[in-house]
Design a protein around this motif. Structure first.
Motif, PDB file in Angstrom:
ATOM      1  N   PRO A   9      31.447  -9.089 -20.158  1.00  0.00           N
ATOM      2  CA  PRO A   9      30.019  -9.333 -19.906  1.00  0.00           C
ATOM      3  C   PRO A   9      29.148  -8.072 -19.955  1.00  0.00           C
ATOM      4  CG  PRO A   9      31.215  -9.410 -17.852  1.00  0.00           C
ATOM      5  CD  PRO A   9      32.235  -9.273 -18.950  1.00  0.00           C
ATOM      6  N   GLN A  10      29.741  -6.895 -19.937  1.00  0.00           N
ATOM      7  CA  GLN A  10      29.022  -5.624 -19.932  1.00  0.00           C
ATOM      8  C   GLN A  10      27.993  -5.552 -18.814  1.00  0.00           C
ATOM      9  OE1 GLN A  10      28.002  -3.782 -23.691  1.00  0.00           O
ATOM     10  NE2 GLN A  10      29.073  -5.438 -24.742  1.00  0.00           N
ATOM     11  N   ARG A  11      28.366  -6.097 -17.696  1.00  0.00           N
ATOM     12  CA  ARG A  11      27.575  -6.018 -16.468  1.00  0.00           C
ATOM     13  C   ARG A  11      28.489  -6.346 -15.298  1.00  0.00           C
ATOM     14  NH1 ARG A  11      23.392 -11.006 -16.945  1.00  0.00           N
ATOM     15  NH2 ARG A  11      22.595  -9.964 -15.118  1.00  0.00           N
ATOM     16  N   PRO A  12      28.119  -5.968 -14.095  1.00  0.00           N
ATOM     17  CA  PRO A  12      28.980  -6.253 -12.947  1.00  0.00           C
ATOM     18  C   PRO A  12      29.168  -7.755 -12.705  1.00  0.00           C
ATOM     19  CG  PRO A  12      27.363  -4.571 -12.411  1.00  0.00           C
ATOM     20  CD  PRO A  12      26.967  -5.151 -13.733  1.00  0.00           C
ATOM     21  N   VAL A  13      30.344  -8.097 -12.222  1.00  0.00           N
ATOM     22  CA  VAL A  13      30.666  -9.465 -11.826  1.00  0.00           C
ATOM     23  C   VAL A  13      31.076  -9.408 -10.356  1.00  0.00           C
ATOM     24  CG1 VAL A  13      32.220 -11.431 -12.155  1.00  0.00           C
ATOM     25  CG2 VAL A  13      31.387 -10.135 -14.149  1.00  0.00           C
ATOM     26  N   PHE A  14      30.321 -10.095  -9.518  1.00  0.00           N
ATOM     27  CA  PHE A  14      30.596 -10.146  -8.082  1.00  0.00           C
ATOM     28  C   PHE A  14      31.313 -11.442  -7.755  1.00  0.00           C
ATOM     29  CE2 PHE A  14      26.909  -7.425  -8.554  1.00  0.00           C
ATOM     30  CZ  PHE A  14      27.134  -6.405  -7.647  1.00  0.00           C
ATOM     31  N   LEU A  15      32.402 -11.337  -7.018  1.00  0.00           N
ATOM     32  CA  LEU A  15      33.142 -12.508  -6.548  1.00  0.00           C
ATOM     33  C   LEU A  15      32.822 -12.708  -5.078  1.00  0.00           C
ATOM     34  CD1 LEU A  15      36.606 -11.838  -8.216  1.00  0.00           C
ATOM     35  CD2 LEU A  15      34.639 -13.108  -9.127  1.00  0.00           C
ATOM     36  N   THR A  16      32.324 -13.893  -4.741  1.00  0.00           N
ATOM     37  CA  THR A  16      32.016 -14.217  -3.352  1.00  0.00           C
ATOM     38  C   THR A  16      32.866 -15.397  -2.922  1.00  0.00           C
ATOM     39  OG1 THR A  16      30.218 -15.773  -3.856  1.00  0.00           O
ATOM     40  CG2 THR A  16      29.619 -13.430  -3.653  1.00  0.00           C
ATOM     41  N   GLY A  17      32.897 -15.628  -1.641  1.00  0.00           N
ATOM     42  CA  GLY A  17      33.655 -16.739  -1.094  1.00  0.00           C
ATOM     43  C   GLY A  17      34.196 -16.361   0.266  1.00  0.00           C
ATOM     44  N   MET A  18      34.738 -17.333   0.922  1.00  0.00           N
ATOM     45  CA  MET A  18      35.276 -17.136   2.259  1.00  0.00           C
ATOM     46  C   MET A  18      36.461 -16.182   2.239  1.00  0.00           C
ATOM     47  SD  MET A  18      33.763 -18.786   4.708  1.00  0.00           S
ATOM     48  CE  MET A  18      35.059 -18.837   5.933  1.00  0.00           C
ATOM     49  N   MET A  19      36.754 -15.621   3.423  1.00  0.00           N
ATOM     50  CA  MET A  19      37.977 -14.848   3.559  1.00  0.00           C
ATOM     51  C   MET A  19      39.129 -15.768   3.167  1.00  0.00           C
ATOM     52  SD  MET A  19      38.152 -14.725   7.713  1.00  0.00           S
ATOM     53  CE  MET A  19      36.436 -15.036   8.118  1.00  0.00           C
ATOM     54  N   GLY A  20      40.054 -15.237   2.406  1.00  0.00           N
ATOM     55  CA  GLY A  20      41.174 -16.046   1.946  1.00  0.00           C
ATOM     56  C   GLY A  20      40.917 -16.773   0.637  1.00  0.00           C
ATOM     57  N   ALA A  21      39.717 -16.639   0.066  1.00  0.00           N
ATOM     58  CA  ALA A  21      39.402 -17.332  -1.183  1.00  0.00           C
ATOM     59  C   ALA A  21      40.091 -16.696  -2.381  1.00  0.00           C
ATOM     60  CB  ALA A  21      37.890 -17.374  -1.412  1.00  0.00           C
ATOM     61  N   GLY A  22      40.580 -15.468  -2.220  1.00  0.00           N
ATOM     62  CA  GLY A  22      41.310 -14.816  -3.297  1.00  0.00           C
ATOM     63  C   GLY A  22      40.514 -13.771  -4.064  1.00  0.00           C
ATOM     64  N   LYS A  23      39.391 -13.356  -3.539  1.00  0.00           N
ATOM     65  CA  LYS A  23      38.546 -12.383  -4.238  1.00  0.00           C
ATOM     66  C   LYS A  23      39.290 -11.083  -4.529  1.00  0.00           C
ATOM     67  CE  LYS A  23      35.674 -12.429  -0.810  1.00  0.00           C
ATOM     68  NZ  LYS A  23      36.233 -13.359   0.171  1.00  0.00           N
ATOM     69  N   SER A  24      40.027 -10.597  -3.535  1.00  0.00           N
ATOM     70  CA  SER A  24      40.754  -9.323  -3.686  1.00  0.00           C
ATOM     71  C   SER A  24      42.047  -9.473  -4.476  1.00  0.00           C
ATOM     72  CB  SER A  24      41.065  -8.724  -2.308  1.00  0.00           C
ATOM     73  OG  SER A  24      39.860  -8.404  -1.658  1.00  0.00           O
ATOM     74  N   THR A  25      42.464 -10.682  -4.741  1.00  0.00           N
ATOM     75  CA  THR A  25      43.651 -10.941  -5.552  1.00  0.00           C
ATOM     76  C   THR A  25      43.260 -11.241  -6.995  1.00  0.00           C
ATOM     77  OG1 THR A  25      44.807 -11.811  -3.621  1.00  0.00           O
ATOM     78  CG2 THR A  25      45.701 -12.409  -5.782  1.00  0.00           C
ATOM     79  N   VAL A  26      42.244 -12.078  -7.160  1.00  0.00           N
ATOM     80  CA  VAL A  26      41.797 -12.474  -8.494  1.00  0.00           C
ATOM     81  C   VAL A  26      40.984 -11.354  -9.152  1.00  0.00           C
ATOM     82  CG1 VAL A  26      40.361 -14.128  -9.754  1.00  0.00           C
ATOM     83  CG2 VAL A  26      41.856 -14.921  -7.917  1.00  0.00           C
ATOM     84  N   GLY A  27      40.218 -10.617  -8.352  1.00  0.00           N
ATOM     85  CA  GLY A  27      39.379  -9.551  -8.889  1.00  0.00           C
ATOM     86  C   GLY A  27      40.139  -8.548  -9.745  1.00  0.00           C
ATOM     87  N   PRO A  28      41.267  -8.004  -9.255  1.00  0.00           N
ATOM     88  CA  PRO A  28      42.024  -7.059 -10.093  1.00  0.00           C
ATOM     89  C   PRO A  28      42.558  -7.694 -11.375  1.00  0.00           C
ATOM     90  CG  PRO A  28      42.653  -6.811  -7.803  1.00  0.00           C
ATOM     91  CD  PRO A  28      41.780  -8.041  -7.885  1.00  0.00           C
ATOM     92  N   LEU A  29      42.891  -8.977 -11.347  1.00  0.00           N
ATOM     93  CA  LEU A  29      43.361  -9.657 -12.563  1.00  0.00           C
ATOM     94  C   LEU A  29      42.239  -9.719 -13.594  1.00  0.00           C
ATOM     95  CD1 LEU A  29      45.347 -12.648 -10.993  1.00  0.00           C
ATOM     96  CD2 LEU A  29      46.285 -10.548 -11.984  1.00  0.00           C
ATOM     97  N   LEU A  30      41.048 -10.073 -13.127  1.00  0.00           N
ATOM     98  CA  LEU A  30      39.900 -10.140 -14.013  1.00  0.00           C
ATOM     99  C   LEU A  30      39.568  -8.754 -14.562  1.00  0.00           C
ATOM    100  CD1 LEU A  30      37.930 -12.304 -15.039  1.00  0.00           C
ATOM    101  CD2 LEU A  30      36.455 -11.766 -13.101  1.00  0.00           C
TER     102      LEU A  30
END
Length: 188
Positions: A9-30
């Motif tokens: 996307p050539q721009r930042p992508v922010f992942l939001t959601g509840m604790m436990g939603a997987g932001k810190s797990t899925v983010g590195p994959l993305l």
């Protein structure tokens, strides 16, 4: 250096959601898919303020929210931040403040990882409660507390550019995010 992918996307992508939603797990994959940096805003807060999240929370939720807001403001103000791909895992409560939601939307794309409360409780039940200040020490009360927090925050989360099902294996969630980006923003 990796060649630029067509879906970058050539721009930042922010992942939001509840604790436990997987932001810190899925983010590195993305981030790995695009060969770009990953920023966990909670880890950044800890570095900036020199204390763990529970210690900052111990000074009061309002103190922690001020730290969280300051860290986000510093991040989006970094030179060139808005013009490059970076994946950011936002803290679960960051969206409570309308200024934070606006800052993320102005700086990049925002996606809400939507996970049912029962699944969140299952995931959180396997993590140390001490690291989750808003849950409290009673493991049996996690499901009720998660449901309560999600109910309060849902409308703020849904102000995102896209809502993605955060259930299932992290690789599947990352694939759904890539599909949502391609579909919503026609970057493929």
């Amino acid at each position: 250096m990796n060649p630029r992918r067509a879906d970058d996307p050539q721009r930042p992508v922010f992942l939001t959601g509840m604790m436990g939603a997987g932001k810190s797990t899925v983010g590195p994959l993305l981030a790995a898919t695009w060969g770009c940096p990953f920023v966990d805003l909670d880890r950044r807060i800890e570095r900036i303020f020199g204390a763990a999240i529970p210690a900052l929370f111990a000074r009061g939720e309002s103190h922690f929210r001020r730290c969280e807001k300051a860290a986000l403001q510093r991040l989006v103000a970094e030179p060139g931040f808005r013009a490059r791909t970076v994946v950011v895992a936002a803290g679960g409560g960051l969206v409570v403040d309308p200024d934070n939601r606006a800052a993320m939307r102005e700086a990049g794309l925002v996606f809400f990882l939507d996970v049912p409360p029962a699944e969140l409780a299952r995931r959180l039940g396997s993590t140390p409660i001490a690291g989750r200040p808003l849950l409290g020490p009673d493991v049996d009360a996690v499901a009720a507390r998660v449901t309560e927090l999600l109910d309060k925050r849902r409308s703020a989360y849904e102000e995102a550019d896209g809502v993605v099902d955060g259930s299932g294996p992290p690789q599947d969630v990352a694939h759904r995010l890539l599909t949502a980006l391609a579909t919503s923003f026609r970057i493929l």
